[in-house]
Design a protein around this motif. Structure first.
Motif, PDB file in Angstrom:
ATOM      1  N   THR A 136       0.748  -1.198  -0.014  1.00 23.42           N
ATOM      2  CA  THR A 136      -0.003  -0.173   0.278  1.00 23.42           C
ATOM      3  C   THR A 136       0.764   1.235   0.108  1.00 23.42           C
ATOM      4  O   THR A 136       0.638   2.220  -0.616  1.00 23.42           O
ATOM      5  CB  THR A 136      -0.862  -0.145   1.426  1.00 23.42           C
ATOM      6  N   ALA A 137       1.956   1.193   0.838  1.00 23.82           N
ATOM      7  CA  ALA A 137       2.955   2.519   0.651  1.00 23.82           C
ATOM      8  C   ALA A 137       3.486   2.597  -0.565  1.00 23.82           C
ATOM      9  O   ALA A 137       3.437   3.782  -0.838  1.00 23.82           O
ATOM     10  CB  ALA A 137       3.670   2.203   1.821  1.00 23.82           C
ATOM     11  N   LEU A 138       3.929   1.606  -1.289  1.00 20.91           N
ATOM     12  CA  LEU A 138       4.567   1.795  -2.455  1.00 20.91           C
ATOM     13  C   LEU A 138       3.428   2.283  -3.741  1.00 20.91           C
ATOM     14  O   LEU A 138       3.895   3.259  -4.416  1.00 20.91           O
ATOM     15  CB  LEU A 138       5.122   0.381  -2.864  1.00 20.91           C
ATOM     16  N   CYS A 139       2.277   1.672  -3.516  1.00 21.99           N
ATOM     17  CA  CYS A 139       1.198   2.263  -4.349  1.00 21.99           C
ATOM     18  C   CYS A 139       1.018   3.845  -4.153  1.00 21.99           C
ATOM     19  O   CYS A 139       0.836   4.550  -5.008  1.00 21.99           O
ATOM     20  CB  CYS A 139       0.051   1.558  -4.549  1.00 21.99           C
ATOM     21  N   SER A 140       1.027   4.019  -3.011  1.00 21.08           N
ATOM     22  CA  SER A 140       0.578   5.681  -2.443  1.00 21.08           C
ATOM     23  C   SER A 140       1.856   6.515  -2.967  1.00 21.08           C
ATOM     24  O   SER A 140       1.742   7.490  -3.537  1.00 21.08           O
ATOM     25  CB  SER A 140       0.508   5.836  -1.032  1.00 21.08           C
ATOM     26  N   ALA A 141       2.881   6.004  -2.916  1.00 23.58           N
ATOM     27  CA  ALA A 141       4.120   6.617  -3.128  1.00 23.58           C
ATOM     28  C   ALA A 141       4.457   6.832  -4.968  1.00 23.58           C
ATOM     29  O   ALA A 141       4.826   7.966  -5.133  1.00 23.58           O
ATOM     30  CB  ALA A 141       5.579   5.941  -2.780  1.00 23.58           C
ATOM     31  N   SER A 142       3.720   5.895  -5.535  1.00 29.43           N
ATOM     32  CA  SER A 142       3.781   6.057  -7.015  1.00 29.43           C
ATOM     33  C   SER A 142       2.860   6.973  -7.387  1.00 29.43           C
ATOM     34  O   SER A 142       3.166   7.838  -8.208  1.00 29.43           O
ATOM     35  CB  SER A 142       3.578   4.750  -7.522  1.00 29.43           C
ATOM     36  N   ILE A 185       5.408  -0.309  -9.988  1.00 27.76           N
ATOM     37  CA  ILE A 185       5.253  -1.750 -10.372  1.00 27.76           C
ATOM     38  C   ILE A 185       5.450  -2.717  -9.203  1.00 27.76           C
ATOM     39  O   ILE A 185       4.754  -3.915  -9.022  1.00 27.76           O
ATOM     40  CB  ILE A 185       6.342  -2.093 -11.442  1.00 27.76           C
ATOM     41  N   ALA A 186       6.296  -2.107  -8.363  1.00 30.89           N
ATOM     42  CA  ALA A 186       6.697  -2.953  -7.206  1.00 30.89           C
ATOM     43  C   ALA A 186       5.634  -3.161  -6.296  1.00 30.89           C
ATOM     44  O   ALA A 186       5.259  -4.201  -5.541  1.00 30.89           O
ATOM     45  CB  ALA A 186       7.794  -2.544  -6.305  1.00 30.89           C
ATOM     46  N   GLY A 187       4.837  -2.213  -5.933  1.00 27.41           N
ATOM     47  CA  GLY A 187       3.574  -2.224  -5.184  1.00 27.41           C
ATOM     48  C   GLY A 187       2.461  -3.257  -5.615  1.00 27.41           C
ATOM     49  O   GLY A 187       2.287  -4.293  -4.698  1.00 27.41           O
ATOM     50  N   PRO A 188       1.932  -3.167  -6.581  1.00 34.12           N
ATOM     51  CA  PRO A 188       0.886  -4.407  -7.043  1.00 34.12           C
ATOM     52  C   PRO A 188       1.401  -5.501  -7.319  1.00 34.12           C
ATOM     53  O   PRO A 188       0.760  -6.245  -6.857  1.00 34.12           O
ATOM     54  CB  PRO A 188       0.369  -3.549  -8.404  1.00 34.12           C
ATOM     55  N   THR A 198      -7.117  -9.384  -5.705  1.00 32.82           N
ATOM     56  CA  THR A 198      -8.043  -8.357  -5.747  1.00 32.82           C
ATOM     57  C   THR A 198      -7.466  -7.170  -5.045  1.00 32.82           C
ATOM     58  O   THR A 198      -7.632  -6.090  -5.371  1.00 32.82           O
ATOM     59  CB  THR A 198      -9.281  -8.852  -4.638  1.00 32.82           C
ATOM     60  N   THR A 199      -6.699  -7.178  -3.899  1.00 34.94           N
ATOM     61  CA  THR A 199      -5.915  -6.057  -3.214  1.00 34.94           C
ATOM     62  C   THR A 199      -5.106  -5.548  -4.214  1.00 34.94           C
ATOM     63  O   THR A 199      -4.750  -4.212  -4.130  1.00 34.94           O
ATOM     64  CB  THR A 199      -5.044  -6.689  -2.083  1.00 34.94           C
ATOM     65  N   ALA A 200      -4.214  -6.258  -5.161  1.00 35.65           N
ATOM     66  CA  ALA A 200      -3.385  -5.856  -5.966  1.00 35.65           C
ATOM     67  C   ALA A 200      -3.964  -4.809  -7.168  1.00 35.65           C
ATOM     68  O   ALA A 200      -3.476  -3.860  -7.440  1.00 35.65           O
ATOM     69  CB  ALA A 200      -2.561  -6.791  -6.653  1.00 35.65           C
ATOM     70  N   LEU A 201      -5.173  -5.349  -7.587  1.00 36.22           N
ATOM     71  CA  LEU A 201      -5.978  -4.312  -8.558  1.00 36.22           C
ATOM     72  C   LEU A 201      -6.568  -3.245  -8.186  1.00 36.22           C
ATOM     73  O   LEU A 201      -6.588  -2.291  -8.504  1.00 36.22           O
ATOM     74  CB  LEU A 201      -7.135  -5.467  -8.939  1.00 36.22           C
ATOM     75  N   LEU A 202      -6.662  -3.308  -6.742  1.00 34.09           N
ATOM     76  CA  LEU A 202      -7.304  -2.036  -5.945  1.00 34.09           C
ATOM     77  C   LEU A 202      -6.113  -1.107  -5.743  1.00 34.09           C
ATOM     78  O   LEU A 202      -6.220   0.145  -5.941  1.00 34.09           O
ATOM     79  CB  LEU A 202      -7.751  -2.305  -4.525  1.00 34.09           C
ATOM     80  N   GLY A 203      -5.056  -1.448  -5.645  1.00 37.15           N
ATOM     81  CA  GLY A 203      -3.778  -0.670  -5.357  1.00 37.15           C
ATOM     82  C   GLY A 203      -3.435  -0.143  -6.566  1.00 37.15           C
ATOM     83  O   GLY A 203      -3.141   1.094  -6.777  1.00 37.15           O
ATOM     84  N   GLY A 232      -9.306   7.919  -1.640  1.00 38.19           N
ATOM     85  CA  GLY A 232      -9.164   7.838  -0.106  1.00 38.19           C
ATOM     86  C   GLY A 232      -9.931   6.603   0.497  1.00 38.19           C
ATOM     87  O   GLY A 232      -9.738   6.266   1.563  1.00 38.19           O
ATOM     88  N   GLY A 233     -11.181   6.467  -0.103  1.00 30.24           N
ATOM     89  CA  GLY A 233     -11.946   5.316   0.377  1.00 30.24           C
ATOM     90  C   GLY A 233     -11.594   3.838   0.076  1.00 30.24           C
ATOM     91  O   GLY A 233     -12.134   2.871   0.629  1.00 30.24           O
ATOM     92  N   ILE A 234     -10.292   3.746  -0.802  1.00 32.20           N
ATOM     93  CA  ILE A 234     -10.100   2.456  -1.468  1.00 32.20           C
ATOM     94  C   ILE A 234      -9.089   1.851  -0.526  1.00 32.20           C
ATOM     95  O   ILE A 234      -9.047   0.477  -0.307  1.00 32.20           O
ATOM     96  CB  ILE A 234      -9.435   2.537  -2.762  1.00 32.20           C
ATOM     97  N   PRO A 235      -7.951   2.502   0.490  1.00 33.92           N
ATOM     98  CA  PRO A 235      -7.319   1.501   1.091  1.00 33.92           C
ATOM     99  C   PRO A 235      -7.652   0.943   2.196  1.00 33.92           C
ATOM    100  O   PRO A 235      -7.455  -0.599   2.494  1.00 33.92           O
ATOM    101  CB  PRO A 235      -6.457   2.669   1.868  1.00 33.92           C
ATOM    102  N   PRO A 236      -8.886   1.188   2.776  1.00 34.41           N
ATOM    103  CA  PRO A 236      -9.448   0.362   3.729  1.00 34.41           C
ATOM    104  C   PRO A 236     -10.147  -1.008   3.250  1.00 34.41           C
ATOM    105  O   PRO A 236     -10.046  -2.090   3.746  1.00 34.41           O
ATOM    106  CB  PRO A 236     -10.380   1.036   4.609  1.00 34.41           C
ATOM    107  N   LEU A 237     -10.657  -0.887   2.154  1.00 31.56           N
ATOM    108  CA  LEU A 237     -11.071  -1.807   1.030  1.00 31.56           C
ATOM    109  C   LEU A 237      -9.848  -2.713   0.948  1.00 31.56           C
ATOM    110  O   LEU A 237      -9.987  -3.999   0.743  1.00 31.56           O
ATOM    111  CB  LEU A 237     -11.463  -1.556  -0.197  1.00 31.56           C
TER     112      LEU A 237
END
Length: 432
Positions: A136-142, A185-188, A198-203, A232-237
């Motif tokens: 999640t941190a890597l996706c947010s950084a990207s 790329i690294a995050g997903p 599913t979590t990777a696609l959300l990221g 902002g509502g996707i991370p808890p998902l």
């Protein structure tokens, strides 16, 4: 030295440039009072500086009275007149990467994702938990890096963003783009291999929404705020799906409602197994983060609306300040049914949460109402300040009232009762 000569003027010429009277057709401040039909960027006098310059060998004539420094005069400048470029040491580069990632925003995103893991009734493991946080941190950084790469000209016009790494040229845009691609790329990939697809696609969807749709719409439409709230509502998902929870109802899992105890006799109560993967729970988590961002951002944006206007962003605080306050109040009110009713109704918390959560709701609604009624900066600051503690307090209350969580056993209050139950079971076993 000769290349630098054309960029400098002497002090007397610089003073004349500052005191040169601008032509009457040049606007010195942004305003939305002019009702003539024109492009949005025409309201801002310095956006033309960021347009690509045509390739031409002839130098356009300058209207201001100034003279450039020739090579002979440039050689006379002392070395101390020029600032030496900073060397990108590993420590300084890590700090720049941290700034490109918008550290405060990334930490908030990771914490909200972890709240989905903590509130989920489904079990998880430490590797999955750590992989979810890091991915999640890597996706947010990207997403944040790509956002800054696209907004360098506009960040330079805003006081609160003109010290970002790309604006002050601490790092090249190509280097920043490479960092954004690497983390994007690294995050997903990490989420796909260590957690689930599913979590990777959300990221990956969050990166596309923030760096693509949200960043593009900021200068096109006020809908950018609604798109940003979805982001902002996707991370808890992501935290919910990391534990194996489903987001949509299926043939095997449908919406289950947990009614209060005084009406529970009217219908059969769902079992803990039925509530373990209730699709109504992630919907409640999404609505909490989605609606919270409107009071939070609308209050903050009103305080810096001049900067948004200067950079040419189409924000409600600039175009329609009263609607900006109305939207903040509307979602402050929507947070009451979205949390105090939907959370216990989904089985995520007990119904005691519906009572204890009314106190923070009342404080934030009161601040949002005053902001809507008076519309001043003092009221906007109150809304923003209350939103900072509101979210962690509400998440803490949800964790305290989580269904099935026995906090008494954590502090030793339930140890004696459990011992008596175990002793009774042992006696029954000996009799048999």
């Amino acid at each position: 030295m000769r290349a630098l000569a054309a960029r400098f003027v002497c002090r007397s010429c610089a003073a004349s440039l500052r005191h040169t009277r601008m032509p009457p057709h040049v606007r010195l401040a942004s305003t939305f009072a002019d009702r003539k039909s024109s492009a949005f960027s025409a309201f801002f006098f310095d956006n033309h500086r960021w347009l690509p310059t045509p390739k031409s060998t002839q130098t356009p004539p300058t209207a201001a009275r100034a003279h450039t420094v020739d090579s002979a005069q440039a050689d006379a400048f002392p070395v101390r007149a020029f600032r030496e470029a900073e060397v990108l040491t590993p420590r300084r580069l890590a700090k720049i990467y941290w700034q490109l990632s918008k550290s405060s925003l990334t930490v908030l995103v990771v914490l909200t994702a972890m709240s989905g893991v903590a509130l989920s009734p489904l079990p998880t493991t430490v590797p999955v938990l750590l992989s979810t946080a890091l991915g999640t941190a890597l996706c947010s950084a990207s997403a944040n890096t790509f956002n800054q790469v696209q907004e360098v000209p506009y960040d330079a016009q805003m006081a609160r963003t003109r010290n970002r790494p790309l604006v002050r040229r601490a790092i090249s845009p190509l280097h920043a783009t490479g960092f954004g691609l690497a983390t994007g790329i690294a995050g997903p990939v990490l989420l796909w291999t260590m957690v689930n697809p599913t979590t990777a696609l959300l990221g990956a969807a969050n990166i596309a929404l923030y760096a693509g749709a949200y960043t593009y719409l900021k200068r096109k439409s006020t809908l950018n705020t609604w798109v940003g709230s979805v982001v902002g509502g996707i991370p808890p998902l992501m935290g919910w799906t990391a534990c194996g929870g489903s987001l949509l109802p299926s043939s095997t899992q449908s919406f289950e409602l947990v009614l209060p105890s005084f009406v529970s006799s009217l219908s059969s109560l769902p079992t803990d197994a039925m509530l373990a993967d209730n699709p109504l729970a992630p919907l409640a988590l999404f609505l909490l983060l989605y609606s919270w961002q409107f009071p939070h951002f609308n209050g903050l944006s009103y305080l810096v609306r001049e900067s948004y206007a200067q950079a040419g962003y189409r924000m409600l605080c600039v175009l329609d300040p009263h609607k900006n306050a109305t939207v903040a109040l509307r979602h402050a009110l929507l947070l009451v049914p979205a949390t105090s009713i939907l959370m216990p109704l989904s089985g995520l918390t007990t119904w005691a949460f519906a009572v204890t959560s009314l106190v923070p709701h009342a404080i934030c609604i009161d601040a949002a109402y005053k902001f809507w009624k008076y519309g001043g900066e003092k009221q906007a600051r109150k809304v923003f300040q209350h939103s900072l503690w509101y979210l962690p307090v509400l998440l803490g209350l949800m964790m305290f009232h989580k269904r099935g969580m026995d906090w008494g056993s954590w502090v030793g209050l339930g140890s004696q009762e459990e011992a008596e139950v175990e002793e009774g079971c042992a006696v029954e076993a000996t009799r048999l």
